[in-house]
Design a protein around this motif. Structure first.
Motif, PDB file in Angstrom:
ATOM      1  N   UNK A  19       0.829  -1.145  -0.068  1.00 22.05           N
ATOM      2  CA  UNK A  19      -0.111  -0.157  -0.065  1.00 22.05           C
ATOM      3  C   UNK A  19       0.925   1.181   0.015  1.00 22.05           C
ATOM      4  N   UNK A  20       1.928   1.259   0.836  1.00 20.76           N
ATOM      5  CA  UNK A  20       2.796   2.279   1.018  1.00 20.76           C
ATOM      6  C   UNK A  20       3.662   2.590  -0.104  1.00 20.76           C
ATOM      7  N   UNK A  21       4.128   1.364  -0.849  1.00 17.25           N
ATOM      8  CA  UNK A  21       4.726   1.163  -2.221  1.00 17.25           C
ATOM      9  C   UNK A  21       3.904   2.092  -3.039  1.00 17.25           C
ATOM     10  N   UNK A  22       2.584   1.504  -3.305  1.00 17.46           N
ATOM     11  CA  UNK A  22       1.836   2.256  -4.419  1.00 17.46           C
ATOM     12  C   UNK A  22       1.682   3.824  -4.011  1.00 17.46           C
ATOM     13  N   UNK A  23       1.566   4.273  -3.017  1.00 13.89           N
ATOM     14  CA  UNK A  23       1.460   5.680  -2.622  1.00 13.89           C
ATOM     15  C   UNK A  23       2.562   6.578  -3.267  1.00 13.89           C
TER      16      UNK A  23
ATOM     17  N   UNK B 164      -1.010   7.489 -12.094  1.00 12.01           N
ATOM     18  CA  UNK B 164      -1.831   6.566 -13.324  1.00 12.01           C
ATOM     19  C   UNK B 164      -1.209   5.469 -13.841  1.00 12.01           C
ATOM     20  N   UNK B 165       0.141   5.264 -13.403  1.00 18.74           N
ATOM     21  CA  UNK B 165       0.970   4.246 -14.214  1.00 18.74           C
ATOM     22  C   UNK B 165       0.488   2.744 -13.707  1.00 18.74           C
ATOM     23  N   UNK B 166       0.970   1.631 -14.503  1.00 18.92           N
ATOM     24  CA  UNK B 166       0.515   0.536 -14.099  1.00 18.92           C
ATOM     25  C   UNK B 166       1.555   0.093 -13.084  1.00 18.92           C
TER      26      UNK B 166
ATOM     27  N   UNK C  39      -2.149  -3.803  -7.376  1.00 19.08           N
ATOM     28  CA  UNK C  39      -1.990  -4.879  -7.847  1.00 19.08           C
ATOM     29  C   UNK C  39      -0.394  -5.287  -8.114  1.00 19.08           C
ATOM     30  N   UNK C  40       0.191  -4.376  -9.069  1.00 18.05           N
ATOM     31  CA  UNK C  40       1.603  -4.470  -9.332  1.00 18.05           C
ATOM     32  C   UNK C  40       2.362  -4.406  -8.269  1.00 18.05           C
ATOM     33  N   UNK C  41       2.218  -3.488  -7.151  1.00 13.21           N
ATOM     34  CA  UNK C  41       3.111  -3.265  -6.157  1.00 13.21           C
ATOM     35  C   UNK C  41       3.114  -4.787  -5.280  1.00 13.21           C
TER      36      UNK C  41
END
Lengths: 271, 271
Positions: free
Chosen positions: B206-210, B218-220, B225-227
Motif C-alpha cells: 500500500x505504501x509502495x503504491x502511494x 496513473x501508471x501501471x 496490484x503491481x506493487x
C-alpha cells in the motif's frame, strides 16, 4: 593507551555518538576505540550491553567510557553495573527542562532519529530525489529549487546538495559550470531567472587537480593548468555577478551547508 | 504556547541541535520554535546571540531555552546574560572525563563536524560517489562494495545507500530487482558472488503504491496490484535465498543503516 568508548542507546545511538564525538574531540592525541550499542530497549539487551562493557574492562584493565542516551532509568541502572564511567547525556538537563516546561518527560524511547513526523520524513526523501535528478545541469525545473549550487566539476556540489536534502529537506539543484559557460564569462541564461537562489562553490586548483586525477588519471581535465584556468574563470564570474561563494578546500559538507543556510537566512533545523 | 529554543555553537551547531532535539522529543505536545545560531566564535558574535535571545524573551514574555555547545567559557558567560534557560551540554561531563583521562580539555572550538581527519572525510566523499555510480544495477564493480542493497523500485534503497556513504564512508551499491529477476525467482547471476554482502529492503505494498503514484501518476507501475505482486515475489526470493531483510515502511534511513550495520557486525562509527 587506547581508551574504549561505548555509545549506548535505546534507538539508533546517533545522538549518543554525536555528543560523544564532540566531547572526545576536546581530548586530542588520545586514541579512542569507539563502539555503538544501538536498540538497547529491554532489560535483556541492557544486561548483554553491561556484560560486553564489563568484558572490555576486564580485558584491558582500563575503565571504558560509556556515553548513554537510554531514556529508561531501569535500563540505565542495569548498565551502570558494567563498571564503566557512565556519562548519562540527558540526566543533568531533564530536571531543569521539566521545571521550565511545567510537565514531566515522557520517558519513552528516544525516537528522534526514527520516522516520527511522516510529512517531514517524506520531505527529506523528496528533496533527496530532487537533488539526484538535478545533479547534472541538464534538468531545468529550477523553479522548484530552494537553492542552486554552481561551480566547476568536483568542487563539492553533489555531496553538499545531497547532505542538505537528506538532513534538512532542502531541494538543492546543482549546476556544473562548463567550459562554454566559463568562456562566455556571463551567467548561463538558464540560471539568470534564479539569481537570488544561486550559491557558488570554489576550491583551490591544487586540491581540485588531486581530486580529478583520482577520477581520471592522466587526463587533461586533471591537469593543474586546466584546474587553474577553470577555477580562475569561475571565481571571476561569481565576483562579477555578485554571487555569494565559499572555498570548500578545507570545509566539510556540514560546514558548507551551515554557511549556505546562514547566507540565505534559511533557519531550517535538522529533521 | 510555543516555546522558543536556540541551538548555539562555535561550529555548525549540529551537536547542539542533535542533543536538543532528542531532549525536546521527551516533551510531546509542546510546540517548539527552533533556531540555530552557528559559528558563534568571537565575543562580538556571542553578544549578538545574547541580544537576539533577549529580544525573543522580551517579545514573547517567555524564557527561551538555550542549548549550548560553545567550548569557550568566556563566550558562554556572555550568552548567559541573555536571560534564557542555559543548558550547557558539555559542562557536566568535562570534569569526569578530564579526571578519567588524566588530561585537561583543549577548550578549542568544537570541530567535530569540520574536516578534522582528511582521510576519513575523503572516504565519505568517495563512498558517496560510489553509491551514486552504483545506483542502477547496471554498473557491476560489486567487488568494491561493502554491501549491496536489493529490493523493488522505491523500497528505500537509494536514500539508505547515500546516508551510509555520507556519514559512515560505507560503499553501498544498490540493485533494483526487475520484473525479469522476480519472474526468475532466483538470485540474479551477477549478485551470486556477493551473497554474503546482500541485504534486502522491503515495504508494504500500500505504501509502495502511494510513493510510486506520486512519481508516475496513473501508471501501471503504481497500481496496488503491481506493487503487491512485486513485493510478494521479492520477499519470497529473499526468504528462499536466506538474505537478511527489513521492512522500511515505518523505519527511517538512520534506523535502516543502524539495523544493517548490526546485521553485518559493522561497527563503523560516525565520522
Amino acid at each position: 593507551m587506547e581508551r574504549v568508548v561505548f555509545f549506548i542507546s535505546d534507538s539508533t545511538g546517533i545522538t549518543a555518538e554525536t555528543i560523544g564525538n564532540s566531547m572526545l574531540a576536546q581530548f586530542e592525541g588520545i586514541p579512542f576505540s569507539k563502539h555503538r550499542l544501538p536498540f538497547v530497549d529491554t532489560p535483556q539487551k541492557a544486561a548483554e550491553a553491561r556484560d560486553r562493557i564489563r568484558r572490555s574492562f576486564e580485558a584491558t584493565g582500563v575503565r571504558p567510557i560509556v556515553v548513554n542516551t537510554m531514556a529508561s532509568l531501569e535500563l540505565c541502572e542495569i548498565v551502570a553495573y558494567s563498571g564503566g564511567l557512565m556519562l548519562d547525556v540527558f540526566a543533568p538537563f531533564m530536571g531543569p527542562l521539566e521545571r521550565e516546561l511545567g510537565v514531566a518527560r515522557t520517558g519513552l524511547v528516544n525516537r528522534s532519529h526514527g520516522m516520527v513526523d511522516f510529512a517531514k520524513y517524506e520531505a527529506r526523501i523528496n528533496a533527496t530525489n530532487y537533488a539526484l535528478s538535478h545533479d547534472d545541469g541538464i534538468s531545468i525545473e529550477y523553479q522548484m529549487a530552494d537553492l542552486i549550487l554552481m561551480g566547476v566539476s568536483r568542487s563539492g556540489k553533489t555531496p553538499s546538495c545531497l547532505y542538505m536534502a537528506l538532513h534538512y529537506g532542502v531541494s538543492a539543484a546543482n549546476y556544473p559550470l562548463t567550459d562554454e559557460d566559463l568562456e562566455g564569462g556571463e551567467l548561463p541564461a538558464r540560471l539568470r531567472p534564479y539569481r537570488d537562489r544561486l550559491f557558488g562553490l570554489t576550491i583551490d586548483p591544487q586540491r581540485l587537480a588531486q581530486i580529478r586525477e583520482q577520477r581520471r588519471p592522466g587526463s587533461r581535465y586533471a591537469t593543474l593548468e586546466q584546474c587553474r584556468q577553470e577555477v580562475g574563470r569561475a571565481e571571476r564570474l561569481m565576483r562579477a555577478e555578485g554571487i555569494p561563494s565559499l572555498n570548500t578546500t578545507h570545509v566539510s559538507i556540514e560546514e558548507i551547508a551551515t554557511k549556505i543556510f546562514e547566507t540565505f537566512g534559511i533557519e531550517r533545523t535538522l529533521f
